[in-house]
Design a protein around this motif. Structure first.
Motif, PDB file in Angstrom:
ATOM      1  N   SER A 210      13.069  17.887  83.991  1.00 55.70           N
ATOM      2  CA  SER A 210      13.206  17.505  82.570  1.00 55.70           C
ATOM      3  C   SER A 210      14.675  17.873  82.335  1.00 55.70           C
ATOM      4  N   HIS A 211      15.190  17.172  81.300  1.00 55.25           N
ATOM      5  CA  HIS A 211      16.677  17.348  80.741  1.00 55.25           C
ATOM      6  C   HIS A 211      17.439  17.352  81.828  1.00 55.25           C
ATOM      7  N   SER A 212      17.283  16.368  82.568  1.00 56.62           N
ATOM      8  CA  SER A 212      18.255  16.306  83.868  1.00 56.62           C
ATOM      9  C   SER A 212      18.924  14.972  84.243  1.00 56.62           C
ATOM     10  N   SER A 219      22.022  18.986  85.623  1.00 59.07           N
ATOM     11  CA  SER A 219      20.733  18.991  85.651  1.00 59.07           C
ATOM     12  C   SER A 219      20.161  20.285  85.716  1.00 59.07           C
ATOM     13  N   ASN A 220      18.760  20.325  85.488  1.00 64.04           N
ATOM     14  CA  ASN A 220      17.908  21.864  85.178  1.00 64.04           C
ATOM     15  C   ASN A 220      18.040  22.407  86.369  1.00 64.04           C
ATOM     16  N   LYS A 222      17.172  25.550  87.037  1.00 62.50           N
ATOM     17  CA  LYS A 222      16.333  26.697  87.269  1.00 62.50           C
ATOM     18  C   LYS A 222      14.893  26.020  87.455  1.00 62.50           C
ATOM     19  N   GLU A 223      14.646  24.701  86.561  1.00 61.32           N
ATOM     20  CA  GLU A 223      13.469  23.980  87.018  1.00 61.32           C
ATOM     21  C   GLU A 223      13.161  23.628  88.362  1.00 61.32           C
TER      22      GLU A 223
END
Length: 233
Positions: A210-212, A219-220, A222-223
């Motif tokens: 998400s949100h990447s 890009s995220n 951590k995810e």
């Protein structure tokens, strides 16, 4: 570092260097993992300039690094071109020790139509006019060779399918777990080409972050790190 954990090797993308992988690598080192990275031929300030960019050349770079560092059963995270190189190595090098592959933002459709959309960003004059900050960042990473880097990369992209592009048959040779990861805002790589490639692999999953965007720095992380950790056991 915990020797019971697999060793992680991070491969950068086109126009990048090993340093690009450091923020993500740091998140994995915090969890006790040993991480490695290196810059492909012709990338960075000190690397020798090859006569021609080829996926096969970069796969041989990877092979040399694996052997020089005696990496046994490593897990590879390949960003963009790095993921393509990892898959090519596993499919074409009989003694490839790679145990698992994660790709992020790796493009698999290199048809003439798909390539034509990417070529403007490989034009140094276009970048200087439209994206001067990006051009400056390339100069900082690669020195005065940055323009040649763009031209060499463009040439590789235009000839990828003809020379050493991954085929369905190549994918059928890969018998290790592969996770193809895509940013939900990636405008370069499509969900369709990612899922099609996944269907050709024996042990593959697709995941969306998400949100990447396509760019790793946007890009995220951590995810992405959490996804890697969740799939190492």
């Amino acid at each position: 570092m915990d020797k019971s954990k697999p060793t992680l090797l991070f491969l950068h993308g086109a126009l990048g260097t090993a340093q690009d992988m450091e923020p993500l690598m740091g998140l994995l080192r915090e969890k006790g993992y040993t991480t490695h990275s290196f810059s492909f031929s012709g990338h960075g300030l000190s690397a020798a300039e090859p006569a021609e960019f080829r996926i096969d050349l970069f796969a041989r770079d990877l092979d040399k690094f694996l052997k020089d560092n005696q990496l046994k059963n490593p897990v590879i995270f390949g960003y963009s071109m790095g993921g393509y190189v990892a898959l090519y190595h596993k499919a074409n090098f009989e003694d490839s020790p790679i145990a698992r592959i994660f790709t992020y933002g790796t493009k698999f459709n290199w048809s003439e139509k798909a390539v034509s959309k990417e070529l403007p960003m490989m034009n140094p004059d276009h970048l200087l006019e439209k994206f001067p900050n990006f051009a400056e960042s390339l100069k900082q990473k690669h020195g005065e060779r940055w323009k040649q880097l763009l031209r060499s990369t463009a040439h590789m992209m235009q000839n990828l399918e003809r020379l050493d592009g991954l085929t369905r048959e190549d994918m059928s040779e890969i018998d290790i777990p592969v996770i193809l990861i895509l940013g939900d805002q990636d405008r370069m790589v499509t969900s369709e080409e990612t899922h099609l490639t996944s269907s050709w692999l024996h042990h593959s999953q697709t995941k969306t972050i998400s949100h990447s965007k396509h760019e790793l720095e946007r890009s995220n992380l951590k995810e992405i790190a959490d996804l890697i950790l969740d799939n190492l056991h």
